[in-house]
Motif scaffolding. Sequence first.
Motif, PDB file in Angstrom:
ATOM      1  N   LEU A 112       0.761  -1.279   0.001  1.00 23.08           N
ATOM      2  CA  LEU A 112       0.010   0.024   0.106  1.00 23.08           C
ATOM      3  C   LEU A 112       0.829   1.308  -0.083  1.00 23.08           C
ATOM      4  O   LEU A 112       0.578   2.369  -0.637  1.00 23.08           O
ATOM      5  N   SER A 113       1.982   1.181   0.681  1.00 26.90           N
ATOM      6  CA  SER A 113       2.671   2.456   0.518  1.00 26.90           C
ATOM      7  C   SER A 113       3.479   2.925  -0.375  1.00 26.90           C
ATOM      8  O   SER A 113       3.519   4.005  -0.959  1.00 26.90           O
ATOM      9  N   ARG A 114       3.621   1.840  -1.596  1.00 27.96           N
ATOM     10  CA  ARG A 114       3.973   2.046  -2.965  1.00 27.96           C
ATOM     11  C   ARG A 114       3.008   3.057  -3.807  1.00 27.96           C
ATOM     12  O   ARG A 114       3.414   3.764  -4.653  1.00 27.96           O
ATOM     13  N   TYR A 115       1.610   3.184  -3.252  1.00 31.55           N
ATOM     14  CA  TYR A 115       0.646   3.970  -3.781  1.00 31.55           C
ATOM     15  C   TYR A 115       0.245   5.115  -2.939  1.00 31.55           C
ATOM     16  O   TYR A 115      -0.748   5.612  -3.346  1.00 31.55           O
ATOM     17  N   GLY A 116       0.978   5.471  -1.790  1.00 32.51           N
ATOM     18  CA  GLY A 116       0.559   6.523  -1.181  1.00 32.51           C
ATOM     19  C   GLY A 116      -0.522   6.355  -0.323  1.00 32.51           C
ATOM     20  O   GLY A 116      -1.354   6.972   0.248  1.00 32.51           O
ATOM     21  N   ILE A 139      12.844  -6.380   4.968  1.00 33.64           N
ATOM     22  CA  ILE A 139      12.975  -5.766   3.733  1.00 33.64           C
ATOM     23  C   ILE A 139      11.774  -4.968   3.540  1.00 33.64           C
ATOM     24  O   ILE A 139      11.731  -3.733   3.237  1.00 33.64           O
ATOM     25  N   ASP A 140      10.595  -5.704   3.785  1.00 35.81           N
ATOM     26  CA  ASP A 140       9.416  -4.847   3.764  1.00 35.81           C
ATOM     27  C   ASP A 140       9.196  -3.792   4.739  1.00 35.81           C
ATOM     28  O   ASP A 140       8.580  -2.657   4.092  1.00 35.81           O
ATOM     29  N   TRP A 141       9.712  -4.055   5.893  1.00 37.31           N
ATOM     30  CA  TRP A 141       9.797  -2.967   7.001  1.00 37.31           C
ATOM     31  C   TRP A 141      10.335  -1.700   6.581  1.00 37.31           C
ATOM     32  O   TRP A 141       9.990  -0.481   6.449  1.00 37.31           O
ATOM     33  N   ILE A 142      11.658  -2.098   5.855  1.00 43.41           N
ATOM     34  CA  ILE A 142      12.522  -0.883   5.132  1.00 43.41           C
ATOM     35  C   ILE A 142      11.697   0.046   4.400  1.00 43.41           C
ATOM     36  O   ILE A 142      11.799   1.237   4.253  1.00 43.41           O
ATOM     37  N   GLY A 143      11.076  -0.818   3.357  1.00 44.50           N
ATOM     38  CA  GLY A 143      10.451   0.020   2.286  1.00 44.50           C
ATOM     39  C   GLY A 143       9.086   0.557   3.003  1.00 44.50           C
ATOM     40  O   GLY A 143       8.917   1.625   2.465  1.00 44.50           O
ATOM     41  N   LEU A 144       8.463   0.246   3.695  1.00 45.29           N
ATOM     42  CA  LEU A 144       7.222   0.866   4.386  1.00 45.29           C
ATOM     43  C   LEU A 144       7.701   2.100   5.233  1.00 45.29           C
ATOM     44  O   LEU A 144       7.282   3.272   4.803  1.00 45.29           O
ATOM     45  N   LYS A 146      10.372   3.974   4.561  1.00 47.35           N
ATOM     46  CA  LYS A 146      10.938   4.885   3.558  1.00 47.35           C
ATOM     47  C   LYS A 146       9.631   5.710   2.985  1.00 47.35           C
ATOM     48  O   LYS A 146       9.761   6.826   2.506  1.00 47.35           O
ATOM     49  N   ARG A 147       8.528   4.937   2.892  1.00 50.21           N
ATOM     50  CA  ARG A 147       7.314   5.720   2.239  1.00 50.21           C
ATOM     51  C   ARG A 147       6.210   6.118   3.229  1.00 50.21           C
ATOM     52  O   ARG A 147       5.339   6.780   2.543  1.00 50.21           O
ATOM     53  N   THR A 148       6.263   5.870   4.434  1.00 55.15           N
ATOM     54  CA  THR A 148       5.390   6.157   5.464  1.00 55.15           C
ATOM     55  C   THR A 148       5.696   7.215   6.423  1.00 55.15           C
ATOM     56  O   THR A 148       6.183   7.111   7.280  1.00 55.15           O
ATOM     57  N   ALA A 149       5.179   8.552   6.150  1.00 49.13           N
ATOM     58  CA  ALA A 149       5.561   9.661   6.686  1.00 49.13           C
ATOM     59  C   ALA A 149       5.333   9.720   8.099  1.00 49.13           C
ATOM     60  O   ALA A 149       6.035  10.514   8.975  1.00 49.13           O
ATOM     61  N   ASP A 150       4.045   9.250   8.662  1.00 51.98           N
ATOM     62  CA  ASP A 150       3.573   9.500   9.759  1.00 51.98           C
ATOM     63  C   ASP A 150       3.907   8.329  10.972  1.00 51.98           C
ATOM     64  O   ASP A 150       3.145   8.431  11.928  1.00 51.98           O
ATOM     65  N   ASP A 153       9.370   8.225  15.191  1.00 59.10           N
ATOM     66  CA  ASP A 153      10.566   8.093  15.134  1.00 59.10           C
ATOM     67  C   ASP A 153      11.070   7.191  13.945  1.00 59.10           C
ATOM     68  O   ASP A 153      11.859   6.141  13.854  1.00 59.10           O
ATOM     69  N   ARG A 154      10.487   7.695  12.870  1.00 60.68           N
ATOM     70  CA  ARG A 154      10.697   6.985  11.626  1.00 60.68           C
ATOM     71  C   ARG A 154      12.291   6.617  11.201  1.00 60.68           C
ATOM     72  O   ARG A 154      12.650   5.522  10.693  1.00 60.68           O
ATOM     73  N   ALA A 155      13.056   7.822  11.203  1.00 63.92           N
ATOM     74  CA  ALA A 155      14.356   7.873  11.029  1.00 63.92           C
ATOM     75  C   ALA A 155      15.153   6.990  11.759  1.00 63.92           C
ATOM     76  O   ALA A 155      16.068   6.021  11.082  1.00 63.92           O
ATOM     77  N   LYS A 156      14.981   6.687  12.918  1.00 64.96           N
ATOM     78  CA  LYS A 156      15.438   5.747  13.958  1.00 64.96           C
ATOM     79  C   LYS A 156      15.130   4.398  13.763  1.00 64.96           C
ATOM     80  O   LYS A 156      16.083   3.635  13.877  1.00 64.96           O
ATOM     81  N   LYS A 157      13.912   4.218  13.213  1.00 60.84           N
ATOM     82  CA  LYS A 157      13.355   2.742  13.026  1.00 60.84           C
ATOM     83  C   LYS A 157      14.221   2.369  11.621  1.00 60.84           C
ATOM     84  O   LYS A 157      14.335   1.144  11.567  1.00 60.84           O
TER      85      LYS A 157
END
Length: 456
Positions: A112-116, A139-144, A146-150, A153-157
């Motif tokens: 879903l993150s690939r389509y906003g 790997i899925d978590w890394i992609g998620l 990268k694309r899910t702004a809310d 602590d996204r950068a830390k995770k």
Amino acid sequence: MSLYPYGCLEQKISKAVALRDRALWKERMRELPAYLDGEGLLKYFPLMRTGSDVLTAYVMAIAHEAGFEIPAALRDRMAEGLAGFAEGRIRRSSDLATADLAVRKVAAVEALSRYGKSKAALLASVAVEPHLWPTSAVIDWIGLLKRTADIPDRAKKLAAAQQILRSRLNLQGTAMGFSTERADGLWWLMVSPDVNAVRTLLAATDLEGWKEDAPRIARGALGRMKQGHWDTTTANAWGTLAFEKFSAAFEKAEVSGKTTASLGSKSSSVTWGYWETPGGGTVRFDWPDRKETLALGHEGGGAPWATVQALAAVPLRKPFSSGYRIKKTVTAVEKKVKSFWSRGDVVRVLLEVEAQSDMTWVVLSDPIPAGSAVIAVGLEPGRGKNAGRAQEAYVERAFEACRFYYRYVPKGTWRTGYTLRLNNEGTFQMPPTRAEALYAPEMFGEIPNPTLSVNP
């Protein structure tokens, strides 16, 4: 991939992606409405009752990565289905009795993150413990992330997830593996270590801190290929896209000049350039009479890849078992002449397969003589109680074979069969009968088929 014989939706989609065939993709999209269930999830075969969150997430993710378009109305329905699954409104049990719900939900939200369309709330029911997850989920978590702004602590995770992936990666020379590889073969989720390898290359190409590692990962991913391909259709689809992106990022220098291969006293060259062989070339040598050394050299710009392959035709002369043991019995239903087969005779084929372990998505493929017709499938009436616990999800009556697809095959023995009419006379040399786990292809079994002569 162009000759890949099996025909569930995943394999049709993977084939179109791996071949980068937009016309074939559009054909698949015209068929897609027949594969949607009432809740927006895709089915492996049109006649199945319920769709799969795993398949739906894969189709949406691979389409986005490939730059292939899913019609908006269908894409929105699929997105609603995955969102409903992530939120718990839509329930799908696993094909295997295991605790994989968190892994499946992360894969769904990553798609879903690939389509906003991803948001942190979709992960409310997921215990975020990436250090305990299989590599595919990391790997899925890394992609998620990268694309899910809310996500808090996204950068830390994201940094922590990259460190987990890097700690599992094992690069030695040109070899590549994972410390968790033995547990990473999640075949019921269409995941294999090869899928993880090429998806790691995709992630490394996009992540700034992985630029120095990406070339080594690419070489390692190539080294995992066997006989020119990775282990599953999903791995080959992801691999095609991974190396396409890697080439765009790391192989920008145009190859020019001449590449020479020598074996003993014989040599042959491929000249690079727009008017010569811009897409590369093939050099072939006959087997030498004695041991010789193959030498490769390049004169000119760029650095072309070289794939070395040794081919030898080795016929199957006795049954082979690597997970499945097959027994085949052929009897006459209608036979004009008792001592030989004739055109028009009707044959009954019974297939008995012993599985050494539980497995999802298994195909049993039995070749038939050219021009013959499969007129009935399944066991004869009254013998159903001896069929075993494996139930066919789909039976494909192809021109060259009768194929039985199973969504789940438990350990033990199962039986099936079909009735065949011999329509053509001649002498028929057929390939082996083969049982294969589609997402763990090292699990297979084969038996040779004798030459069949059919008289007028």
